[in-house]
Design a protein around this motif. Structure first.
Motif, PDB file in Angstrom:
ATOM      1  N   MET A  52     -10.775  -1.916 -12.455  1.00 25.35           N
ATOM      2  CA  MET A  52     -10.854  -3.079 -11.813  1.00 25.35           C
ATOM      3  C   MET A  52     -10.237  -3.170 -10.844  1.00 25.35           C
ATOM      4  SD  MET A  52     -11.065  -6.155 -15.878  1.00 25.35           S
ATOM      5  CE  MET A  52      -9.693  -4.508 -15.925  1.00 25.35           C
ATOM      6  N   GLY A  53      -8.960  -1.894 -10.823  1.00 27.61           N
ATOM      7  CA  GLY A  53      -7.561  -2.256  -9.606  1.00 27.61           C
ATOM      8  C   GLY A  53      -7.085  -2.602 -10.254  1.00 27.61           C
ATOM      9  N   ARG A  54      -5.400  -3.030  -9.601  1.00 31.26           N
ATOM     10  CA  ARG A  54      -3.919  -2.655 -10.352  1.00 31.26           C
ATOM     11  C   ARG A  54      -3.884  -4.467 -10.840  1.00 31.26           C
ATOM     12  NH1 ARG A  54       1.788  -4.432  -8.293  1.00 31.26           N
ATOM     13  NH2 ARG A  54       2.596  -2.979  -9.425  1.00 31.26           N
ATOM     14  N   VAL A  55      -4.277  -4.901 -12.036  1.00 31.85           N
ATOM     15  CA  VAL A  55      -3.717  -6.656 -12.901  1.00 31.85           C
ATOM     16  C   VAL A  55      -2.967  -6.192 -13.400  1.00 31.85           C
ATOM     17  CG1 VAL A  55      -6.258  -5.678 -13.132  1.00 31.85           C
ATOM     18  CG2 VAL A  55      -4.653  -5.399 -15.050  1.00 31.85           C
ATOM     19  N   GLU A  56      -2.355  -7.203 -13.932  1.00 40.26           N
ATOM     20  CA  GLU A  56      -0.896  -8.254 -13.997  1.00 40.26           C
ATOM     21  C   GLU A  56      -1.204  -8.498 -15.499  1.00 40.26           C
ATOM     22  OE1 GLU A  56       1.895 -12.725 -13.778  1.00 40.26           O
ATOM     23  OE2 GLU A  56       1.414 -11.167 -12.447  1.00 40.26           O
ATOM     24  N   VAL A  57      -0.127  -7.869 -16.711  1.00 41.30           N
ATOM     25  CA  VAL A  57      -0.723  -7.958 -18.220  1.00 41.30           C
ATOM     26  C   VAL A  57       0.020  -9.305 -18.942  1.00 41.30           C
ATOM     27  CG1 VAL A  57      -0.951  -6.915 -20.091  1.00 41.30           C
ATOM     28  CG2 VAL A  57      -2.074  -5.913 -18.005  1.00 41.30           C
ATOM     29  N   ARG A  58       0.067  -9.321 -19.065  1.00 40.25           N
ATOM     30  CA  ARG A  58       1.415 -10.463 -20.004  1.00 40.25           C
ATOM     31  C   ARG A  58       1.134 -10.627 -21.729  1.00 40.25           C
ATOM     32  NH1 ARG A  58       5.168 -13.236 -17.775  1.00 40.25           N
ATOM     33  NH2 ARG A  58       4.655 -13.804 -15.529  1.00 40.25           N
ATOM     34  N   PHE A  59       1.325 -10.121 -22.750  1.00 36.83           N
ATOM     35  CA  PHE A  59       1.194 -10.149 -23.850  1.00 36.83           C
ATOM     36  C   PHE A  59       1.856 -11.811 -24.494  1.00 36.83           C
ATOM     37  CE2 PHE A  59       0.037  -6.211 -23.099  1.00 36.83           C
ATOM     38  CZ  PHE A  59      -0.983  -5.777 -24.027  1.00 36.83           C
ATOM     39  N   VAL A  60       1.770 -11.528 -25.895  1.00 36.28           N
ATOM     40  CA  VAL A  60       2.652 -12.760 -26.899  1.00 36.28           C
ATOM     41  C   VAL A  60       3.626 -12.051 -27.437  1.00 36.28           C
ATOM     42  CG1 VAL A  60      -0.119 -14.274 -27.081  1.00 36.28           C
ATOM     43  CG2 VAL A  60       1.467 -12.621 -28.501  1.00 36.28           C
TER      44      VAL A  60
END
Length: 135
Positions: A52-60
């Motif tokens: 989808m392109g550059r994405v930000e990811v935040r895990f629990v």
């Protein structure tokens, strides 16, 4: 908005599956639907190059419950929450990933589900391989 639950039984302990899948550095090895290159860390924030392109990811936070939920902020700014669970199963562990149809037409949603299925298959091969299970 529709949801689709993708699951995969993996011939390894729930702890082994959780530890491998929760290791951010392993994402490009099995989660091609999310990370197509090494994870970039900027402070507590993770960025990945995705389909989808550059994405930000935040895990629990790391936990003992097998919860791997993560938020993905799309290039559009939309935040998609992905519920993921590692559950005990009589044959080892079962990983359940909920795919949600957000900003996707039906064809793109079907492709997204197929990518998650392929990701879980790769995860199975990686973790089962480490556990010495032949496929």
């Amino acid at each position: 908005m529709r949801s689709h639950h993708v699951s995969r039984v993996i011939s390894a302990s729930p702890d082994a599956v959780y530890e491998y899948a929760s290791d951010i550095d392993n994402l490009p090895r099995w989660a091609a639907g999310l990370a197509q290159a090494e994870v970039v860390r900027e402070g507590d924030t993770l960025f990945v190059e995705s389909p989808m392109g550059r994405v930000e990811v935040r895990f629990v936070e790391h936990n003992r419950l097998g919860v791997l939920d993560h938020d993905v902020t799309l290039p559009s700014g939309t935040v998609v929450t992905n519920p993921v669970r590692v559950l005990a199963h009589p044959e080892g562990a079962e990983l359940v990933f909920t795919v949600r149809q957000i900003e996707l037409d039906d064809a793109a949603f079907a492709r997204d589900v197929a990518m998650v299925e392929a990701d879980l298959e790769r995860l199975d091969q990686q973790v089962a391989g480490q556990a010495g299970v032949r496929r």
